[in-house]
Design an enzyme around this catalytic site. Sequence first.
Site, PDB file in Angstrom:
ATOM      1  N   ARG A 103      36.911  48.849 -46.836  1.00  0.00           N
ATOM      2  CA  ARG A 103      35.933  48.442 -45.843  1.00  0.00           C
ATOM      3  C   ARG A 103      34.628  49.180 -46.119  1.00  0.00           C
ATOM      4  NH1 ARG A 103      36.793  48.879 -39.382  1.00  0.00           N
ATOM      5  NH2 ARG A 103      36.602  51.079 -39.825  1.00  0.00           N
ATOM      6  N   THR A 107      28.532  47.990 -43.595  1.00  0.00           N
ATOM      7  CA  THR A 107      28.605  46.605 -43.103  1.00  0.00           C
ATOM      8  C   THR A 107      29.931  46.318 -42.390  1.00  0.00           C
ATOM      9  OG1 THR A 107      29.650  45.807 -45.110  1.00  0.00           O
ATOM     10  CG2 THR A 107      27.243  45.840 -45.091  1.00  0.00           C
ATOM     11  N   ASP A 199      41.835  57.424 -38.903  1.00  0.00           N
ATOM     12  CA  ASP A 199      41.982  56.556 -40.075  1.00  0.00           C
ATOM     13  C   ASP A 199      43.373  56.781 -40.676  1.00  0.00           C
ATOM     14  OD1 ASP A 199      40.072  55.058 -42.367  1.00  0.00           O
ATOM     15  OD2 ASP A 199      41.890  56.038 -43.103  1.00  0.00           O
ATOM     16  N   ASP A 202      43.503  58.015 -44.382  1.00  0.00           N
ATOM     17  CA  ASP A 202      43.126  59.425 -44.549  1.00  0.00           C
ATOM     18  C   ASP A 202      44.196  60.358 -43.990  1.00  0.00           C
ATOM     19  OD1 ASP A 202      40.754  58.987 -45.862  1.00  0.00           O
ATOM     20  OD2 ASP A 202      39.561  58.884 -44.039  1.00  0.00           O
TER      21      ASP A 202
HETATM   22  C1  PRP Z   1      41.232  50.578 -43.178  1.00  0.00           C
HETATM   23  C2  PRP Z   1      42.579  50.003 -42.821  1.00  0.00           C
HETATM   24  C3  PRP Z   1      42.380  48.526 -42.998  1.00  0.00           C
HETATM   25  C4  PRP Z   1      40.949  48.347 -42.581  1.00  0.00           C
HETATM   26  C5  PRP Z   1      40.941  47.862 -41.162  1.00  0.00           C
HETATM   27  O1  PRP Z   1      41.098  50.669 -44.548  1.00  0.00           O
HETATM   28  O2  PRP Z   1      43.640  50.492 -43.577  1.00  0.00           O
HETATM   29  O3  PRP Z   1      42.583  48.075 -44.318  1.00  0.00           O
HETATM   30  O4  PRP Z   1      40.304  49.629 -42.649  1.00  0.00           O
HETATM   31  O5  PRP Z   1      39.647  47.595 -40.776  1.00  0.00           O
HETATM   32  P1  PRP Z   1      39.108  46.126 -40.497  1.00  0.00           P
HETATM   33  O6  PRP Z   1      40.132  45.454 -39.629  1.00  0.00           O
HETATM   34  O7  PRP Z   1      37.823  46.398 -39.772  1.00  0.00           O
HETATM   35  O8  PRP Z   1      38.911  45.441 -41.792  1.00  0.00           O
HETATM   36  P2  PRP Z   1      39.956  51.529 -45.283  1.00  0.00           P
HETATM   37  O9  PRP Z   1      38.828  50.679 -45.688  1.00  0.00           O
HETATM   38  O10 PRP Z   1      39.630  52.732 -44.432  1.00  0.00           O
HETATM   39  O11 PRP Z   1      40.651  51.945 -46.636  1.00  0.00           O
HETATM   40  P3  PRP Z   1      41.952  52.858 -46.921  1.00  0.00           P
HETATM   41  O12 PRP Z   1      43.123  51.951 -46.707  1.00  0.00           O
HETATM   42  O13 PRP Z   1      41.762  53.235 -48.323  1.00  0.00           O
HETATM   43  O14 PRP Z   1      41.951  54.027 -45.961  1.00  0.00           O
END
Ligand code: PRP
Length: 208
Positions: A103, A107, A199, A202
């Site tokens: 993500r 944005t 998160d 993390d």
């Molecule tokens: C987090 C989570 C989802 C996403 C959810 O991933 O694991 O994939 O955000 O958010 P959304 O519904 O607004 O799309 P992140 O981008 O933090 O990556 P990671 O899995 O590497 O922690």
Amino acid sequence: MDNLIIVNNPLVQRDVTYLRDKETKEYQFRLALKRIAYSLAIEISKTFKLEEREVETPLEITKGFSITRQIVLVPVLRAGLSLVDSFVEMIPQAKVGHIGLQRDEKTLKPVDYYYKAPKNLDISHVIILDPMLATGGSASAACKFLKDRKAINIIMASLIAAPEGVLKMKNEHPDVLIYTAALDRQLNEHGFILPGLGDAGDRTFGTL
Ligand code: PRP
């Protein structure tokens, strides 16, 4: 919302509390998450079709069952990896595909960086694994990816969902049922789920 199934037995509710607690250490976080994933897998398995087959016990032949349809787990990298082990333990015949989505922190839109999945998605039970359903951007993008590759029967497994994400999924992929352990209140201005658990990626991998 009729695209959402909340899996909340007392063990799950206790474990969601561990996940929310900011004092929970990584190893405890991973274990709680693993236990919740077992409950999600059991609940989701109720959608699987069974075929009858004969089985010979040491005493006689009787009726048994097998799951014949291919089951494909698709963790969304990276946090989705945290759910894979429990699902594979419960569904050992499952194949595993991977989608890499990150993500964009400005944005909040998902950016894809990896995709590899088994063949025959059109005749498979496809289960997307991602602990967080926040804006729903990642889940929706994962569904589109898989539908573009002919997946028809898709289920989403998550730990915590925000109403905004559930609604987005309802609008963009009304055919996809979402299983979650908790439906939270709302997103904050940074797209984090409230009250949430921070998160999941993390906290699982210790990259805070
Ligand atoms: C987090 C989570 C989802 C996403 C959810 O991933 O694991 O994939 O955000 O958010 P959304 O519904 O607004 O799309 P992140 O981008 O933090 O990556 P990671 O899995 O590497 O922690």
